[in-house]
Every structure is written in structure tokens, then in C-alpha cells.
Design a protein around this motif. Structure first.
Motif, short mmCIF file in Angstrom:
data_model
loop_
_atom_site.label_atom_id
_atom_site.label_comp_id
_atom_site.label_asym_id
_atom_site.label_seq_id
_atom_site.Cartn_x
_atom_site.Cartn_y
_atom_site.Cartn_z
N PHE A 1 40.84 -36.93 50.60
CA PHE A 1 40.47 -37.97 51.55
C PHE A 1 39.20 -37.53 52.25
CE2 PHE A 1 40.86 -39.93 55.85
CZ PHE A 1 40.72 -41.26 55.44
N ASP A 2 38.15 -38.30 52.09
CA ASP A 2 36.83 -37.95 52.62
C ASP A 2 36.47 -36.51 52.27
OD1 ASP A 2 36.40 -40.49 53.59
OD2 ASP A 2 37.01 -40.01 55.63
N THR B 1 43.57 -41.84 61.26
CA THR B 1 42.49 -42.81 61.12
C THR B 1 42.11 -42.94 59.65
OG1 THR B 1 41.64 -42.29 63.32
CG2 THR B 1 40.12 -43.38 61.80
N LEU B 2 42.24 -44.16 59.13
CA LEU B 2 41.92 -44.41 57.73
C LEU B 2 40.55 -45.06 57.55
CD1 LEU B 2 45.36 -45.76 56.48
CD2 LEU B 2 44.45 -43.43 56.38
N ARG B 3 40.07 -45.73 58.60
CA ARG B 3 38.77 -46.37 58.53
C ARG B 3 38.28 -46.66 59.93
NH1 ARG B 3 38.30 -51.88 59.23
NH2 ARG B 3 40.25 -52.92 59.76
N ARG B 4 37.10 -47.24 60.04
CA ARG B 4 36.52 -47.66 61.32
C ARG B 4 36.25 -49.16 61.27
NH1 ARG B 4 36.44 -43.79 65.36
NH2 ARG B 4 36.60 -41.80 64.31
N GLY C 1 44.08 -47.53 61.57
CA GLY C 1 45.04 -46.76 60.78
C GLY C 1 46.10 -47.67 60.21
N CYS D 1 44.72 -50.94 56.81
CA CYS D 1 44.71 -49.62 56.16
C CYS D 1 43.82 -49.57 54.92
CB CYS D 1 46.13 -49.22 55.79
SG CYS D 1 46.87 -50.25 54.51
N VAL E 1 41.09 -48.81 52.29
CA VAL E 1 40.27 -47.64 52.00
C VAL E 1 39.56 -47.88 50.67
CG1 VAL E 1 41.68 -45.97 53.28
CG2 VAL E 1 42.24 -46.47 50.90
N GLU F 1 38.32 -42.60 50.13
CA GLU F 1 37.30 -42.55 51.17
C GLU F 1 37.71 -43.48 52.29
OE1 GLU F 1 33.17 -42.87 49.60
OE2 GLU F 1 34.24 -43.07 47.70
N SER F 2 37.44 -43.04 53.52
CA SER F 2 37.72 -43.91 54.66
C SER F 2 36.83 -45.13 54.55
CB SER F 2 37.47 -43.18 55.98
OG SER F 2 36.14 -42.73 56.06
#
Length: 108
Positions: free
Chosen positions: A22-23, A46-49, A58, A69, A71, A93-94
Motif C-alpha cells: 500500500f503506497d 486512511t485509504l485516500r484523500r 477511510g 474506500c 483505491v 495506491e491511496s
């Protein structure tokens, strides 16, 4: 952060361990995990912004309804982490995408 003993089901079997990324950071997951459950068990919240505000997102509904969620998985955008089973050496990737206003008519 995983259930090892359930009060009704008893001791739970440990499935085969696999690696996910992940990232670009390696995590351990188990066969049968979803991306969301594997990352949650590893302490990732936190999965993304958010696209416009940049605030963290998240797991929210965890049933595939809300898309919070989402991604990027193996170069594929908009994958719901709560519904997608992990695979060995999966690259996640986020989801951070520029705002629609910032694209000026372009696409991702």
C-alpha cells in the motif's frame, strides 16, 4: 488487531499469509481478506484523500455502497477496498485525485 478467538466460533484458523503493498509499503495480509480488512488490521485508517478538500477518507459503510474506500489497484482506478479480495503481491495506491476544477476539462 485481528480476532484470534471468537466467543461463539472458538479459535479461528489462520489462513495463508500473503504480501500486499500500500503506497509502496509492504503489509501482511491473509488469503480471504479484503483490501480494507487487511489494511485496517495493519493499522491503516486512511485509504485516500478527498478530491477537493484533501481530508482523509477511510472505511465508511464497508458494504460497497458509499465508494469512500476507493483505491487504485495494479493501475486500475476506483477499486472499492471493502469488496476486493487481496492477492499476493497486490499493489494498492491511496486514491488521491486532483479536483475536477483543477482538471480544466481534462480527464484522469
Amino acid at each position: 488487531m485481528r480476532v484470534q478467538h471468537h466467543p461463539v466460533l472458538g479459535d479461528l484458523e489462520k489462513p495463508k499469509k500473503i504480501k500486499i503493498y500500500f503506497d509502496n509499503q509492504q503489509y501482511t495480509a491473509y488469503e480471504g481478506d479484503t483490501i480494507a480488512s487487511a489494511l485496517l488490521a495493519s493499522g491503516v485508517r486512511t485509504l485516500r484523500r478527498h478530491e477537493d478538500k484533501g481530508t482523509p477518507r477511510g472505511i465508511y459503510c464497508n458494504i460497497g455502497h458509499c465508494f469512500e474506500c476507493r483505491v487504485r489497484v495494479n493501475s486500475k482506478n476506483t477499486v472499492r477496498a471493502c469488496l476486493t479480495p487481496v492477492e499476493n503481491n497486490m499493489h494498492i495506491e491511496s486514491g488521491f485525485y486532483p479536483s475536477a476544477a483543477g482538471l480544466k476539462g481534462g480527464t484522469l
